[in-house]
Design a protein around this motif. Sequence first.
Motif, PDB file in Angstrom:
ATOM      1  N   THR A 134     -20.422 -15.868  31.851  1.00  0.00           N
ATOM      2  CA  THR A 134     -19.766 -15.949  33.173  1.00  0.00           C
ATOM      3  C   THR A 134     -20.357 -14.670  33.843  1.00  0.00           C
ATOM      4  N   PRO A 135     -20.191 -14.632  35.132  1.00  0.00           N
ATOM      5  CA  PRO A 135     -20.556 -13.475  36.023  1.00  0.00           C
ATOM      6  C   PRO A 135     -19.391 -12.269  35.823  1.00  0.00           C
ATOM      7  N   LEU A 136     -19.673 -11.265  36.070  1.00  0.00           N
ATOM      8  CA  LEU A 136     -18.811  -9.874  35.637  1.00  0.00           C
ATOM      9  C   LEU A 136     -17.494 -10.114  36.385  1.00  0.00           C
ATOM     10  N   ASP A 137     -17.421 -10.645  37.519  1.00  0.00           N
ATOM     11  CA  ASP A 137     -16.168 -10.789  38.225  1.00  0.00           C
ATOM     12  C   ASP A 137     -15.269 -12.207  38.060  1.00  0.00           C
ATOM     13  N   HIS A 138     -15.858 -12.912  36.837  1.00  0.00           N
ATOM     14  CA  HIS A 138     -14.934 -14.222  36.651  1.00  0.00           C
ATOM     15  C   HIS A 138     -13.891 -13.718  35.842  1.00  0.00           C
ATOM     16  N   ARG A 139     -12.914 -14.677  36.229  1.00  0.00           N
ATOM     17  CA  ARG A 139     -11.665 -14.445  35.477  1.00  0.00           C
ATOM     18  C   ARG A 139     -11.389 -14.546  33.821  1.00  0.00           C
TER      19      ARG A 139
ATOM     20  N   GLY B 124     -14.527 -13.851  32.183  1.00  0.00           N
ATOM     21  CA  GLY B 124     -15.325 -12.948  31.618  1.00  0.00           C
ATOM     22  C   GLY B 124     -14.684 -12.246  30.534  1.00  0.00           C
TER      23      GLY B 124
ATOM     24  N   GLY C 265     -24.168 -15.497  40.364  1.00  0.00           N
ATOM     25  CA  GLY C 265     -22.769 -16.084  40.737  1.00  0.00           C
ATOM     26  C   GLY C 265     -22.671 -17.347  41.246  1.00  0.00           C
TER      27      GLY C 265
ATOM     28  N   GLN D 229     -25.200  -8.247  34.574  1.00  0.00           N
ATOM     29  CA  GLN D 229     -24.194  -8.816  35.567  1.00  0.00           C
ATOM     30  C   GLN D 229     -23.561 -10.003  34.691  1.00  0.00           C
TER      31      GLN D 229
END
Length: 312
Positions: free
Chosen positions: A176-181, A183, A242, A262
């Motif tokens: 996942t991207p860094l900001d994914h719930r 992750g 993203g 990322q």
Amino acid sequence: MAARKRQPSLAQLRAFAAVAEHLHFRDAAAAIGMSQPALSGAVSALEEALGVTLLERTTRKVLLSPAGERIAVRARAVLAEVGALLEEAEAVRAPFTGALRLGVIPTVAPYLLPTVLRLVHDRYPDLDPQVHEEQTASLLEGLASGRLDLLLLAVPLGVPGVTELPLFDEDFVLVTPLDHRLGGREGIDRAALRELRLLLLDEGHCLRDQALDICREAGRADVPATTTAAGLSTLVQLVAGGLGVTLLPRTAVRVETARSTQLLTGSFAAPAPSRRVALAMRTGAARSAEYEELAAALRGAMTDLPVRPVGA
């Protein structure tokens, strides 16, 4: 007494089989390392020996005649049997020597080949591995035709005439991207896949089919293919940008996620979705005992990989 017909030569059959495959004289000649005039002459000599027209030649293309369609099947079978005969003789003469034409799928090659080739170099120094990276369908065609000796790929294949030698099972992880719930989380319920924007490889990759199977098992009917990638490296970079999330086999994680800062990876709750990787050979191959020994040696050489060797 009727005159005896001339027997076709192996060179003639090989030339015709190449033309039947490529439907182009220049490409066929390059494929078998023969000059175009020599190849054309060999095919003409075969037509004369058999007394039938095998090809329909035009200024723009080459087509198989109805007779050519039938003879091409026989020619490929004869060449495969001759290859098996030579392979049998080589196996009897000196096991683990000579060429080993190894076909590998793209989602295995970068991550497993260092282990495979190091083992071959250390344990079987007289074996000459020749690696061909192709998608599963092309590898199976190569195995059936005798172009390849052994395959390294995901199974089960369910193909008649092919024997699988299982090596290991490995789990899939969620990238996942860094900001994914999700992750970096552990124990992810695979039901979460129902709602995620999942990025896939292009059609033809077995890993794409495996990802779709995992989604179906999680209760997801389809995955809209709005964005796809030709390889795992591109797929992971799309995640870093993203555009969504993806599934990676554990053997690919270290290599692919190291390309970006990322990304995060999450693990699924047990039993995690997984795939099995195996060697595959023609059933009854002359070198089957060698391939079985090689498979056993590979299982023992995978202690440093994040996998579960079969039988361990």
